[in-house]
Design an enzyme around this catalytic site. Structure first.
Site, PDB file in Angstrom:
ATOM      1  N   CYS A   2     -26.084  13.643   5.693  1.00 62.11           N
ATOM      2  CA  CYS A   2     -26.620  14.214   4.045  1.00 62.11           C
ATOM      3  C   CYS A   2     -27.654  14.914   4.711  1.00 62.11           C
ATOM      4  O   CYS A   2     -28.765  14.591   5.574  1.00 62.11           O
ATOM      5  CB  CYS A   2     -26.592  12.458   3.256  1.00 62.11           C
ATOM      6  SG  CYS A   2     -25.539  11.573   3.580  1.00 62.11           S
ATOM      7  N   ARG A  27     -24.572  19.897   8.892  1.00 62.59           N
ATOM      8  CA  ARG A  27     -25.170  18.810   9.446  1.00 62.59           C
ATOM      9  C   ARG A  27     -24.003  17.168   9.287  1.00 62.59           C
ATOM     10  O   ARG A  27     -24.158  16.564   9.428  1.00 62.59           O
ATOM     11  CB  ARG A  27     -26.555  18.428   8.619  1.00 62.59           C
ATOM     12  CG  ARG A  27     -26.805  18.896   8.636  1.00 62.59           C
ATOM     13  CD  ARG A  27     -28.821  18.853   7.890  1.00 62.59           C
ATOM     14  NE  ARG A  27     -28.657  17.517   7.592  1.00 62.59           N
ATOM     15  CZ  ARG A  27     -29.697  16.722   8.748  1.00 62.59           C
ATOM     16  NH1 ARG A  27     -30.857  17.408   9.058  1.00 62.59           N
ATOM     17  NH2 ARG A  27     -30.684  15.320   8.104  1.00 62.59           N
ATOM     18  N   TRP A  77     -22.575  12.223   3.190  1.00 61.69           N
ATOM     19  CA  TRP A  77     -21.140  12.107   4.053  1.00 61.69           C
ATOM     20  C   TRP A  77     -21.379  10.633   4.587  1.00 61.69           C
ATOM     21  O   TRP A  77     -22.319   9.703   3.988  1.00 61.69           O
ATOM     22  CB  TRP A  77     -22.017  12.129   5.903  1.00 61.69           C
ATOM     23  CG  TRP A  77     -21.357  12.207   6.813  1.00 61.69           C
ATOM     24  CD1 TRP A  77     -20.711  13.205   7.661  1.00 61.69           C
ATOM     25  CD2 TRP A  77     -21.277  10.413   7.287  1.00 61.69           C
ATOM     26  NE1 TRP A  77     -20.322  12.270   8.531  1.00 61.69           N
ATOM     27  CE2 TRP A  77     -21.091  11.212   8.736  1.00 61.69           C
ATOM     28  CE3 TRP A  77     -22.867   9.151   7.676  1.00 61.69           C
ATOM     29  CZ2 TRP A  77     -20.408  10.065   9.877  1.00 61.69           C
ATOM     30  CZ3 TRP A  77     -21.923   8.478   8.696  1.00 61.69           C
ATOM     31  CH2 TRP A  77     -20.995   8.846   9.876  1.00 61.69           C
ATOM     32  N   ASN A 103     -30.684   9.846   1.125  1.00 62.31           N
ATOM     33  CA  ASN A 103     -29.882   9.936   1.811  1.00 62.31           C
ATOM     34  C   ASN A 103     -30.626   8.752   3.226  1.00 62.31           C
ATOM     35  O   ASN A 103     -31.908   8.604   2.721  1.00 62.31           O
ATOM     36  CB  ASN A 103     -30.425  11.679   3.470  1.00 62.31           C
ATOM     37  CG  ASN A 103     -30.851  12.599   3.139  1.00 62.31           C
ATOM     38  OD1 ASN A 103     -30.015  13.036   1.671  1.00 62.31           O
ATOM     39  ND2 ASN A 103     -31.215  13.517   3.427  1.00 62.31           N
ATOM     40  N   GLY A 104     -30.159   8.375   3.969  1.00 59.35           N
ATOM     41  CA  GLY A 104     -30.239   6.883   4.313  1.00 59.35           C
ATOM     42  C   GLY A 104     -29.330   5.822   4.162  1.00 59.35           C
ATOM     43  O   GLY A 104     -28.069   6.399   3.256  1.00 59.35           O
ATOM     44  N   GLU A 484     -20.141  14.073  29.632  1.00 51.98           N
ATOM     45  CA  GLU A 484     -20.449  14.472  28.743  1.00 51.98           C
ATOM     46  C   GLU A 484     -19.183  16.368  28.689  1.00 51.98           C
ATOM     47  O   GLU A 484     -19.143  16.257  27.521  1.00 51.98           O
ATOM     48  CB  GLU A 484     -21.353  15.432  29.439  1.00 51.98           C
ATOM     49  CG  GLU A 484     -21.812  16.315  28.445  1.00 51.98           C
ATOM     50  CD  GLU A 484     -22.289  16.506  27.580  1.00 51.98           C
ATOM     51  OE1 GLU A 484     -22.253  14.989  26.624  1.00 51.98           O
ATOM     52  OE2 GLU A 484     -22.434  17.140  26.079  1.00 51.98           O
ATOM     53  N   LYS A 488     -17.564  16.592  24.240  1.00 53.29           N
ATOM     54  CA  LYS A 488     -17.149  17.143  23.630  1.00 53.29           C
ATOM     55  C   LYS A 488     -16.326  18.048  23.681  1.00 53.29           C
ATOM     56  O   LYS A 488     -15.310  18.241  22.485  1.00 53.29           O
ATOM     57  CB  LYS A 488     -18.323  18.561  24.895  1.00 53.29           C
ATOM     58  CG  LYS A 488     -19.741  18.863  24.664  1.00 53.29           C
ATOM     59  CD  LYS A 488     -19.907  20.114  24.048  1.00 53.29           C
ATOM     60  CE  LYS A 488     -21.342  19.420  23.364  1.00 53.29           C
ATOM     61  NZ  LYS A 488     -22.011  18.051  23.388  1.00 53.29           N
ATOM     62  N   GLU A 491     -14.618  15.985  20.834  1.00 53.71           N
ATOM     63  CA  GLU A 491     -15.605  16.228  19.573  1.00 53.71           C
ATOM     64  C   GLU A 491     -15.615  17.271  18.363  1.00 53.71           C
ATOM     65  O   GLU A 491     -15.294  17.076  17.410  1.00 53.71           O
ATOM     66  CB  GLU A 491     -16.668  16.650  19.657  1.00 53.71           C
ATOM     67  CG  GLU A 491     -18.072  15.505  19.938  1.00 53.71           C
ATOM     68  CD  GLU A 491     -19.479  15.877  20.277  1.00 53.71           C
ATOM     69  OE1 GLU A 491     -20.391  15.735  19.298  1.00 53.71           O
ATOM     70  OE2 GLU A 491     -19.804  16.625  20.696  1.00 53.71           O
ATOM     71  N   HIS A 507      -8.727   1.538  39.887  1.00 52.84           N
ATOM     72  CA  HIS A 507      -8.132   0.754  39.621  1.00 52.84           C
ATOM     73  C   HIS A 507      -7.884   0.592  38.116  1.00 52.84           C
ATOM     74  O   HIS A 507      -8.600  -1.074  37.639  1.00 52.84           O
ATOM     75  CB  HIS A 507     -10.064  -0.169  39.248  1.00 52.84           C
ATOM     76  CG  HIS A 507     -10.674  -0.112  41.150  1.00 52.84           C
ATOM     77  ND1 HIS A 507     -10.458  -1.023  42.356  1.00 52.84           N
ATOM     78  CD2 HIS A 507     -11.308   0.684  41.848  1.00 52.84           C
ATOM     79  CE1 HIS A 507     -10.906  -0.590  43.581  1.00 52.84           C
ATOM     80  NE2 HIS A 507     -11.411   0.309  42.922  1.00 52.84           N
ATOM     81  N   LYS A 605     -24.821  15.970  12.557  1.00 48.53           N
ATOM     82  CA  LYS A 605     -25.515  16.844  13.303  1.00 48.53           C
ATOM     83  C   LYS A 605     -26.873  16.071  13.715  1.00 48.53           C
ATOM     84  O   LYS A 605     -27.311  15.683  14.912  1.00 48.53           O
ATOM     85  CB  LYS A 605     -26.645  18.424  12.606  1.00 48.53           C
ATOM     86  CG  LYS A 605     -27.604  18.956  13.835  1.00 48.53           C
ATOM     87  CD  LYS A 605     -26.275  19.092  14.721  1.00 48.53           C
ATOM     88  CE  LYS A 605     -27.850  19.777  16.026  1.00 48.53           C
ATOM     89  NZ  LYS A 605     -26.957  19.717  17.543  1.00 48.53           N
TER      90      LYS A 605
HETATM   91  C1  F6R Z   1     -22.782  15.660  21.328  1.00 50.17           C
HETATM   92  C2  F6R Z   1     -23.677  15.369  20.172  1.00 50.17           C
HETATM   93  C3  F6R Z   1     -24.020  14.344  19.655  1.00 50.17           C
HETATM   94  C4  F6R Z   1     -26.116  14.046  20.215  1.00 50.17           C
HETATM   95  C5  F6R Z   1     -25.888  12.526  19.114  1.00 50.17           C
HETATM   96  C6  F6R Z   1     -27.945  11.895  19.638  1.00 50.17           C
HETATM   97  O1  F6R Z   1     -22.326  17.063  21.063  1.00 50.17           O
HETATM   98  O2  F6R Z   1     -24.201  16.288  19.009  1.00 50.17           O
HETATM   99  O3  F6R Z   1     -23.218  12.764  20.640  1.00 50.17           O
HETATM  100  O4  F6R Z   1     -25.692  14.273  21.031  1.00 50.17           O
HETATM  101  O5  F6R Z   1     -25.838  12.440  17.814  1.00 50.17           O
HETATM  102  O6  F6R Z   1     -28.078  13.175  18.517  1.00 50.17           O
HETATM  103  P1  F6R Z   1     -29.978  13.557  19.024  1.00 50.17           P
HETATM  104  O7  F6R Z   1     -29.985  14.609  20.023  1.00 50.17           O
HETATM  105  O8  F6R Z   1     -30.542  14.223  18.126  1.00 50.17           O
HETATM  106  O9  F6R Z   1     -30.778  12.524  19.366  1.00 50.17           O
END
Ligand code: F6R
Length: 610
Positions: A2, A27, A77, A103-104, A484, A488, A491, A507, A605
């Protein structure tokens, strides 16, 4: 997640709020809304407009003459209740004289809703936030600050919130507890926001509230208070940020821009931190003496999502170079297993935003039990950075896209710097230290070389995008790279992507290999190459399509595969160079599928709720 923006001054608030909300879109959100204080104190003194969908939908739907020189806005959100017009913020009290954006999460919202309902209050939304508006509206305190403080005194949970009240037309009251809130200072006008991104076009002189703080914001200035309404007298300070760094510029998306910024971001990260003479590193922000480094017997890394995966890469670096046992754990799980906090363990919290609540709570748990935590954090002055005993700032610059790229690369470099530091007070020789430091200095150039092959990755990505499901595999150093890569890919392309240790294929997962399931394999030139190539043969024998991220001199033994060669560095640094093609594969797959790359569905974000 949010987002909050607020304005009070002489200008019309709605365009400023809409522009600010637009800057918070990245975000992640699913509805948006605004409230303005219209002139006069009549029953219509507050005017609210809100709806599910994008900020541009809200802008298009604003009623005529939606005007006022003070207002607050929000991107929501969804947490409590679906994303619809009613649940969108702002929320108001029964008389529409109080409006709140939040927010929260309010943990005791259900109990508070019941209590309000028993008192005859009609709650119109499913949200936790609405209770705040009613509580403020029902408070008998004389001042708006008093009303807000009284409301917050019965609330458990986290908040960054802003309140507008028809009876107190000269002010916005904001509060923070676990969710960022920033006050921006203009010329006879003031701003509030949950993220610097919403402010930088107007001002870079800001005050960041601490947890437990409130602020009164008027057109002429601001004052900060504790919840008991005693002053904290916080001053605003200039932040060193280039407003243009928040713009996508010529790039089609922020993610693209941020991927291509990686060589420059890596340079910034390393600047002044490499000591070629002693094969060592300078990390002044850790506030630790060599003696204290020597006393460390274990390193525990905590982060979420990609930060957790790069933490696994970091643990490998630390074990390799410093020979100190190290591991990474998902911060979101950590505090729920009553972790044992050891005095000679160095805890490392890794976070781009510095606001991820799961990571922040893990840090607080460690510190509560007397452990030492350092942060690898990008956002200066963020909650995690402030909570840690010391740290290494990532200097990646603002990262706007939800998918983390340049921050992740700099996290890896942060671990490399730390590993050399820890190693050089132990058994890492000056020759090995120099080998690593020299390789790090060359890394930004190599990052550039990998990114320069974007067209090649784009072509491969278009093929991969057609598959409903993919495997990403790697071993030891290559496994977090595969994790990773899969992260990506899913996502932003929304394709199912699963990471496995190459050694684990036999396995179980091998059962799924067929011509419809491509595998992206990470195969560096190292002592596991032969075994990795063996696994590739097993996949090829089952007609599984293969994309192999590897080094030029690796012989794939005639296996049919698309090769993506990356340049050689020192083997310890391979993981980051092998991560880069996977970023671009995910990006181009998502582009090919026509997705909104910077705003992937359901994601946010900075994840500021548990
Ligand atoms: C992946 C991504 C998320 C963040 C995760 C942690 O591309 O962006 O998996 O890595 O939410 O976020 P931070 O680094 O801000 O703590």
């Amino acid at each position: 997640m949010c987002g909050i923006v607020g304005y009070i001054g002489a200008q019309q608030a709605p365009p400023i709020l809409l522009e600010g909300l637009g800057r918070l879109e990245h975000r992640g959100y699913d509805s948006a809304g605004l409230v303005v204080r219209a002139d006069g104190r009549g029953p219509r003194a507050l005017r609210v407009a809100k709806r599910a969908g994008r900020v541009r939908d809200l802008a298009a739907a604003l009623p005529k003459r939606f005007a006022g020189t003070a207002g607050i806005g929000h991107t929501r959100w969804a947490t409590h209740g679906p994303a619809n017009d009613v649940n969108a913020h702002p929320h108001t009290d029964a008389d529409q004289r109080v409006a709140v954006v939040h927010n929260g999460i309010i943990d005791n919202a259900a109990a508070l809703r019941e209590r309000l309902a028993a008192d005859g209050v009609e709650l119109v939304s499913d949200t936790d936030t609405e209770v705040v508006a009613h509580l403020v509206g029902r408070s008998q305190a004389d001042t708006l600050e008093g009303k807000v403080s009284e409301a917050l005194s019965v609330i458990d949970g986290t908040w960054g919130l802003a309140v507008l009240h028809a009876d107190f037309p000269d002010r916005i009251v904001v509060a923070r507890n676990g969710s960022p809130l920033i006050v921006g200072v203009g010329d006879k006008e003031m701003y509030v926001a949950s993220d610097l991104a919403a402010l930088v076009r107007h001002t870079t002189t800001v005050a960041m509230l601490d947890d437990g703080e409130l602020a009164t914001v008027t057109a002429g200035g601001f004052t900060t208070l504790r919840h008991d309404l005693t002053a904290t007298a916080k001053a605003a300070t200039p932040v060193d940020v280039d407003p243009d760094s928040y713009e996508a510029g010529v790039h089609a998306s922020y993610m693209h821009k941020e991927m291509l910024e990686q060589p420059a971001a890596a340079e910034r990260m390393l600047r002044g931190r490499l000591d070629e003479r002693f094969g060592a590193t300078h990390l002044g922000g850790l506030n630790m003496e060599p003696r204290e480094f020597r006393a460390i017997r274990r390193v525990k890394i905590l982060g979420c999502g990609s930060a957790y995966y790069v933490g696994q890469m970091g643990a490998g670096l630390i074990e390799d170079l410093a020979r100190v046992p190290a591991d990474a754990e998902a911060a979101s799980e950590f505090r729920y297993r009553n972790p044992i906090i050891e005095p000679d363990t160095l805890y490392v919290a890794v976070s781009q935003s510095g606001e991820t609540i799961d990571t922040l709570l893990a840090v607080q748990e460690i510190r509560r039990k007397g452990g030492r935590v350092i942060g690898l954090v990008n956002v200066v002055g963020s909650a995690i950075a402030r909570e840690c005993d010391g740290g290494i700032y990532l200097h990646a610059g603002p990262e706007v896209a939800v998918a983390s790229t340049k921050a992740l690369t700099n996290m890896f470099l942060g671990f490399a710097l730390l590993a050399v530091q820890l190693g050089r007070v132990r058994d890492l020789s000056i020759a090995d230290g120099t080998r690593l430091v020299t390789a790090m200095a060359a890394l930004p150039g190599l990052v550039g070389q990998v990114l320069a092959k974007e067209e090649q990755y784009a072509a491969v990505a278009r093929t991969l995008a057609e598959a409903p499901s993919l495997f990403f595999i790697g071993r030891v150093r290559g496994f977090p790279v595969a994790r990773e890569g899969a992260q990506k890919f899913k996502e932003i392309s929304y394709r199912h992507a699963e990471a496995y240790q190459t050694s684990e294929l036999k396995h179980g997962p091998l059962a799924l290999i067929d011509p419809a399931l491509p595998t992206v394999a990470v195969v560096p030139a190292d002592d596991l190459t032969e075994r990795n190539v063996g696994a590739l043969h097993e996949i090829a024998a089952r007609r599984g399509p293969l994309v192999v991220v590897t080094h030029e001199d690796v012989d794939l033994g005639g296996v049919e595969a698309v090769r993506l060669d990356v340049p050689r560095s020192e083997p310890e640094l391979d993981p980051i160079l092998m991560t880069l093609p996977l970023q671009l594969l995910a990006y181009h797959a998502a582009l090919h599928l026509g997705h909104d790359i910077d705003k992937p569905r359901n994601l946010a974000k900075s994840v500021t709720v548990e």
